[in-house]
Design an enzyme around this catalytic site. Structure first.
Site, PDB file in Angstrom:
ATOM      1  N   ASP A 190       0.839  -1.199   0.000  1.00 46.36           N
ATOM      2  CA  ASP A 190       0.000   0.000   0.000  1.00 46.36           C
ATOM      3  C   ASP A 190       0.876   1.252   0.000  1.00 46.36           C
ATOM      4  O   ASP A 190       2.031   1.211   0.451  1.00 46.36           O
ATOM      5  CB  ASP A 190      -0.897   0.024   1.240  1.00 46.36           C
ATOM      6  CG  ASP A 190      -1.969  -1.057   1.212  1.00 46.36           C
ATOM      7  OD1 ASP A 190      -2.302  -1.531   0.110  1.00 46.36           O
ATOM      8  OD2 ASP A 190      -2.466  -1.417   2.298  1.00 46.36           O
ATOM      9  N   PRO A 191       0.344   2.389  -0.460  1.00 45.25           N
ATOM     10  CA  PRO A 191       1.121   3.636  -0.443  1.00 45.25           C
ATOM     11  C   PRO A 191       1.651   4.001   0.944  1.00 45.25           C
ATOM     12  O   PRO A 191       2.752   4.545   1.058  1.00 45.25           O
ATOM     13  CB  PRO A 191       0.108   4.682  -0.941  1.00 45.25           C
ATOM     14  CG  PRO A 191      -0.823   3.899  -1.817  1.00 45.25           C
ATOM     15  CD  PRO A 191      -0.956   2.560  -1.156  1.00 45.25           C
TER      16      PRO A 191
END
Length: 304
Positions: A43-44
């Site tokens: 995920d970012p």
């Protein structure tokens, strides 16, 4: 070395704010080549080990994604969000205070094989649609639970005043650490939200072996990118080694079965996988299968 000849594994320390796809896109620009993929989405919000596969090694990316991962995660108790991490909107809150011993005891219940319901903000597909696409439209759908395994789970710290903590976990493919933390909060009678995540190991690749974009840019400027790449067979170090004779290598190149007399070190277990070499050069992953005529033979499983 011309860029078209690059082949191998580049271990990136993914920075926060980048998707795994963003990392691949930036590397394509730096290396001026298209054939690049990653092995295991982050995920970012997350940072840490992201194996990137270049050239012919891209065929091995799925094997990396399937391997166990180790993470260090930070969490805060007392609230939940729609994304199960601090990038989302708060959906629920609780004033319940949790003690260190209670947190440690609750965490221990999540060890081992279990069923986990993936979060709405995830790339999992339901009826052909990615859940995060539906979530962004404000829709929530039934998600089937999936089997995952938590191999190791350790509470590294917990601040009773701030109701924050960190944990270390080793988990199987498909495990969402933010969902693990969310469920951990529910088990305590409150809520929990992940505020940080660092992948410290992917398969056998540790964070200490990773490089950042600056290192790749320097190497590209010095025509030294090849020195950053690991050979593809490093991904398969847990598999036994089989060395082919000249005749065995010729048969394998045609996709024909290789007989045991041509394959030194071939496992004697049906369906076993092995690393296959000829004259010290990695050729492929091989699989042992039972022959129609009886006995075992070695077949091409995947070439790289």
């Amino acid at each position: 070395m011309p860029n078209s000849e690059f082949s191998g594994i580049l271990l990136m320390d993914k920075p926060q704010g980048f998707t795994s796809h963003d990392v691949v896109a930036k590397l394509r620009g730096i290396l001026r080549m298209r054939r690049i993929g990653h092995g295991g989405t982050l995920d970012p919000l997350a940072t840490g080990v992201l194996p990137v596969f270049i050239g012919g090694a891209t065929k091995a990316a799925d094997f990396a994604a399937a391997q166990d991962k180790e993470y260090i995660a930070g969490f805060t108790l007392g609230f939940a969000t729609d994304t199960q991490d601090t990038t989302g909107q708060t959906t629920e809150q609780s004033a319940l205070r949790v003690r260190h011993g209670e947190a440690e005891a609750a965490l221990a219940r999540f060890l081992g094989e279990q069923e986990q319901v993936p979060p709405m903000y995830s790339a999992v597909k339901v009826n052909g649609q990615k859940l995060y696409d539906l979530a962004r439209k404000g829709r929530e759908v039934e998600r089937p639970a999936r089997p995952v395994t938590v191999h190791e789970l350790e509470l590294l710290s917990f601040d009773e005043d701030g109701q924050t903590g960190t944990l270390r976990c080793v988990v199987s493919k498909g495990t969402y650490v933010r969902t693990l933390i969310h469920d951990f909060g529910v088990s305590l009678g409150t809520f929990a939200c992940m505020h940080s995540l660092r992948r410290t190991r992917s398969g056998t690749f540790p964070i200490e072996s990773c490089v950042d974009f600056a290192a790749v840019e320097r190497a590209a400027a010095e025509n030294a990118v090849a020195g950053l790449l690991l050979p593809t067979d490093r991904l398969f170090e847990s598999y036994p080694v089989t060395e082919l004779t000249d005749e065995g290598a010729q048969r394998a190149s045609r996709g024909a079965v290789v007989f045991p007399r041509m394959a030194a070190g071939m496992p004697e277990t049906e369906n076993a996988l092995c690393r296959v070499y000829h004259s010290g050069r990695f050729l492929m992953l091989g699989q042992v299968r039972t022959l129609d005529m009886g006995g075992l033979g070695l077949f091409v499983y995947k070439r790289f």
